[in-house]
Design an enzyme around this catalytic site. Structure first.
Site, PDB file in Angstrom:
ATOM      1  CB  ALA A 175      -0.873  -0.009   1.242  1.00  0.00           C
TER       2      ALA A 175
ATOM      3  N   GLY B  86       0.306  -5.124   0.742  1.00  0.00           N
ATOM      4  CA  GLY B  86      -0.837  -5.169  -0.180  1.00  0.00           C
ATOM      5  C   GLY B  86      -0.467  -5.725  -1.547  1.00  0.00           C
TER       6      GLY B  86
ATOM      7  CD  GLU C 145      -2.697  -7.915   2.523  1.00  0.00           C
ATOM      8  OE1 GLU C 145      -2.640  -6.716   2.193  1.00  0.00           O
ATOM      9  OE2 GLU C 145      -3.115  -8.295   3.635  1.00  0.00           O
TER      10      GLU C 145
ATOM     11  CD  GLU D 112       1.195  -5.391   5.639  1.00  0.00           C
ATOM     12  OE1 GLU D 112       2.029  -6.302   5.806  1.00  0.00           O
ATOM     13  OE2 GLU D 112       0.530  -5.273   4.601  1.00  0.00           O
TER      14      GLU D 112
HETATM   15  N1  COA Z   1       4.590   3.229  -0.383  1.00  0.00           N
HETATM   16  C1  COA Z   1       5.021   4.392  -0.908  1.00  0.00           C
HETATM   17  N2  COA Z   1       6.227   4.535  -1.500  1.00  0.00           N
HETATM   18  C2  COA Z   1       7.004   3.436  -1.576  1.00  0.00           C
HETATM   19  C3  COA Z   1       6.605   2.180  -1.062  1.00  0.00           C
HETATM   20  C4  COA Z   1       5.331   2.107  -0.444  1.00  0.00           C
HETATM   21  N3  COA Z   1       4.844   0.955   0.050  1.00  0.00           N
HETATM   22  N4  COA Z   1       7.602   1.288  -1.282  1.00  0.00           N
HETATM   23  C5  COA Z   1       8.580   1.961  -1.916  1.00  0.00           C
HETATM   24  N5  COA Z   1       8.221   3.238  -2.107  1.00  0.00           N
HETATM   25  C6  COA Z   1       8.994   4.319  -2.760  1.00  0.00           C
HETATM   26  C7  COA Z   1      10.138   4.791  -1.890  1.00  0.00           C
HETATM   27  O1  COA Z   1       9.690   5.747  -0.952  1.00  0.00           O
HETATM   28  C8  COA Z   1      11.047   5.386  -2.951  1.00  0.00           C
HETATM   29  O2  COA Z   1      10.528   6.630  -3.331  1.00  0.00           O
HETATM   30  P1  COA Z   1      11.526   7.911  -3.519  1.00  0.00           P
HETATM   31  O3  COA Z   1      12.485   7.474  -4.599  1.00  0.00           O
HETATM   32  O4  COA Z   1      10.629   9.015  -3.941  1.00  0.00           O
HETATM   33  O5  COA Z   1      12.200   8.096  -2.218  1.00  0.00           O
HETATM   34  C9  COA Z   1      10.876   4.446  -4.122  1.00  0.00           C
HETATM   35  O6  COA Z   1       9.631   3.780  -3.911  1.00  0.00           O
HETATM   36  C10 COA Z   1      11.951   3.379  -4.212  1.00  0.00           C
HETATM   37  O7  COA Z   1      12.014   2.709  -2.958  1.00  0.00           O
HETATM   38  P2  COA Z   1      13.374   2.562  -2.129  1.00  0.00           P
HETATM   39  O8  COA Z   1      13.012   2.346  -0.692  1.00  0.00           O
HETATM   40  O9  COA Z   1      14.308   3.675  -2.437  1.00  0.00           O
HETATM   41  O10 COA Z   1      13.942   1.204  -2.784  1.00  0.00           O
HETATM   42  P3  COA Z   1      14.840   0.099  -2.085  1.00  0.00           P
HETATM   43  O11 COA Z   1      15.220  -0.852  -3.146  1.00  0.00           O
HETATM   44  O12 COA Z   1      15.925   0.726  -1.279  1.00  0.00           O
HETATM   45  O13 COA Z   1      13.859  -0.644  -1.036  1.00  0.00           O
HETATM   46  C11 COA Z   1      11.840  -1.751  -0.355  1.00  0.00           C
HETATM   47  C12 COA Z   1      12.778  -1.365  -1.508  1.00  0.00           C
HETATM   48  C13 COA Z   1      10.609  -2.399  -0.966  1.00  0.00           C
HETATM   49  C14 COA Z   1      12.542  -2.731   0.601  1.00  0.00           C
HETATM   50  C15 COA Z   1      11.444  -0.465   0.436  1.00  0.00           C
HETATM   51  O14 COA Z   1      11.014   0.524  -0.485  1.00  0.00           O
HETATM   52  C16 COA Z   1      10.329  -0.688   1.404  1.00  0.00           C
HETATM   53  O15 COA Z   1      10.567  -1.222   2.480  1.00  0.00           O
HETATM   54  N6  COA Z   1       9.088  -0.269   1.068  1.00  0.00           N
HETATM   55  C17 COA Z   1       7.958  -0.345   1.947  1.00  0.00           C
HETATM   56  C18 COA Z   1       7.392  -1.745   1.949  1.00  0.00           C
HETATM   57  C19 COA Z   1       6.221  -1.851   2.928  1.00  0.00           C
HETATM   58  O16 COA Z   1       6.347  -1.628   4.112  1.00  0.00           O
HETATM   59  N7  COA Z   1       5.043  -2.215   2.391  1.00  0.00           N
HETATM   60  C20 COA Z   1       3.843  -2.371   3.155  1.00  0.00           C
HETATM   61  C21 COA Z   1       3.072  -1.116   3.246  1.00  0.00           C
HETATM   62  S1  COA Z   1       1.679  -1.246   4.343  1.00  0.00           S
END
Ligand code: COA
Length: 259
Positions: free
Chosen positions: A65, A110, A113, A133
């Site tokens: 999400a 999500g 999911e 989460e």
């Molecule tokens: N919501 C909003 N933005 C997200 C996102 C999410 N769930 N997941 C990644 N992004 C965005 C990051 O903020 C970043 O944006 P920016 O370039 O404007 O800063 C971009 O996507 C790239 O992500 P980044 O974190 O730089 O890549 P990474 O390879 O270092 O890490 C993840 C990848 C997936 C491990 C990390 O982005 C992450 O932990 N995301 C959240 C996952 C999560 O908690 N999902 C459940 C949500 S309820």
């Protein structure tokens, strides 16, 4: 390429629903759910495509999400958002035709999911699947606590839910929650090949197999076996069944017409 966050096109009997926010790893915003709803409805009700492939542009399927959307909302709006997501996922799981999620990169929260609401997940070996989460102080709200344990068992699901353990695509295949990509270069190519193989079958039994798999899971074994027999007898009476049997005996490929 369009900057719409979800794209739709059809090619040779296969519908492609493409998550298209690559810079945000296809994070699922309200607008994404709105478009997913529109396209899964189009695929279900207004398309000759026999099977759909759901996949993501860029380096991921979907990283969950859209966390930015959570900054300024309260519990009621959060519940609205979860309910919208669940409605869309139910459309994927209940739609009459099969849907394949092609997972590469991250399928988190999500995103996982959404993939779990499809009939198949085809996962690249190095894909990362998880429910992070709890790390955000949240609970999965799109079926993660329910669909996942039904697939992989309670204890493995508890590990993913309670310690946010991510698993690889290879592990997901070993645990029975995904199919591997075989000799294909990536998950999308493997999903397309699977889609083409499904599209070549008689459509009615394919659709009814989906009904039986879904409804049978929540029914008693006796009731589910009765339903299987009734639907099987109904399918036996179709022209496609005649054609399939004749083609086997005549040693030629069957030409199914969906009747
Ligand atoms: N919501 C909003 N933005 C997200 C996102 C999410 N769930 N997941 C990644 N992004 C965005 C990051 O903020 C970043 O944006 P920016 O370039 O404007 O800063 C971009 O996507 C790239 O992500 P980044 O974190 O730089 O890549 P990474 O390879 O270092 O890490 C993840 C990848 C997936 C491990 C990390 O982005 C992450 O932990 N995301 C959240 C996952 C999560 O908690 N999902 C459940 C949500 S309820």
């Amino acid at each position: 390429m369009s900057d719409q966050p979800v794209l739709y096109h059809e090619e040779e009997g296969v519908a492609f629903i493409t998550l298209n926010r690559p810079k945000k790893l296809n994070a699922l915003s309200p607008r994404v759910f709105e478009l997913l709803d529109e396209y899964v409805t189009q695929f279900t009700n207004a398309s000759d495509a026999k099977v759909a492939v759901l996949h993501g542009n860029g380096r991921s399927f979907a990283a969950g999400a859209d966390i930015e959307h959570y900054v300024d909302i309260g519990s009621v709006q959060y519940l609205d958002f979860m309910q919208t997501g669940n409605r869309v996922q139910s459309k994927f799981s209940e739609c009459a035709k099969p849907v394949i999620a092609a997972v590469h990169g991250y399928a988190l929260g999500g995103g996982l999911e959404l993939a779990l609401s499809c009939d198949f997940i085809v996962a690249a070996p190095d894909a990362q699947l998880g429910l992070p989460e709890v790390k955000l102080g949240l609970l999965p709200g799109g079926g993660g606590t329910q669909r996942l344990p039904r697939l992989i068992g309670t204890m493995r699901a508890a590990q993913m839910l309670m310690v946010a353990q991510r698993i690889s695509g290879t592990q997901a295949v070993q645990w029975g929650m995904a199919l591997g990509i075989g000799d294909h270069p990536d998950a999308l190519a493997a999903a397309v090949e699977l889609a083409n193989r499904i599209a070549a079958q008689a459509p009615l039994p394919v659709r009814l197999a989906k009904v039986l798999l879904r409804s049978g899971a929540d029914a008693s074994l006796d009731a589910a076996l009765d339903l299987e027999q009734s639907l099987g007898a109904m399918v036996f009476g179709t022209e496609d069944a005649r054609e399939g049997i004749r083609a086997f005996l005549e040693k030629r490929p069957a030409q199914f017409k969906g009747v």
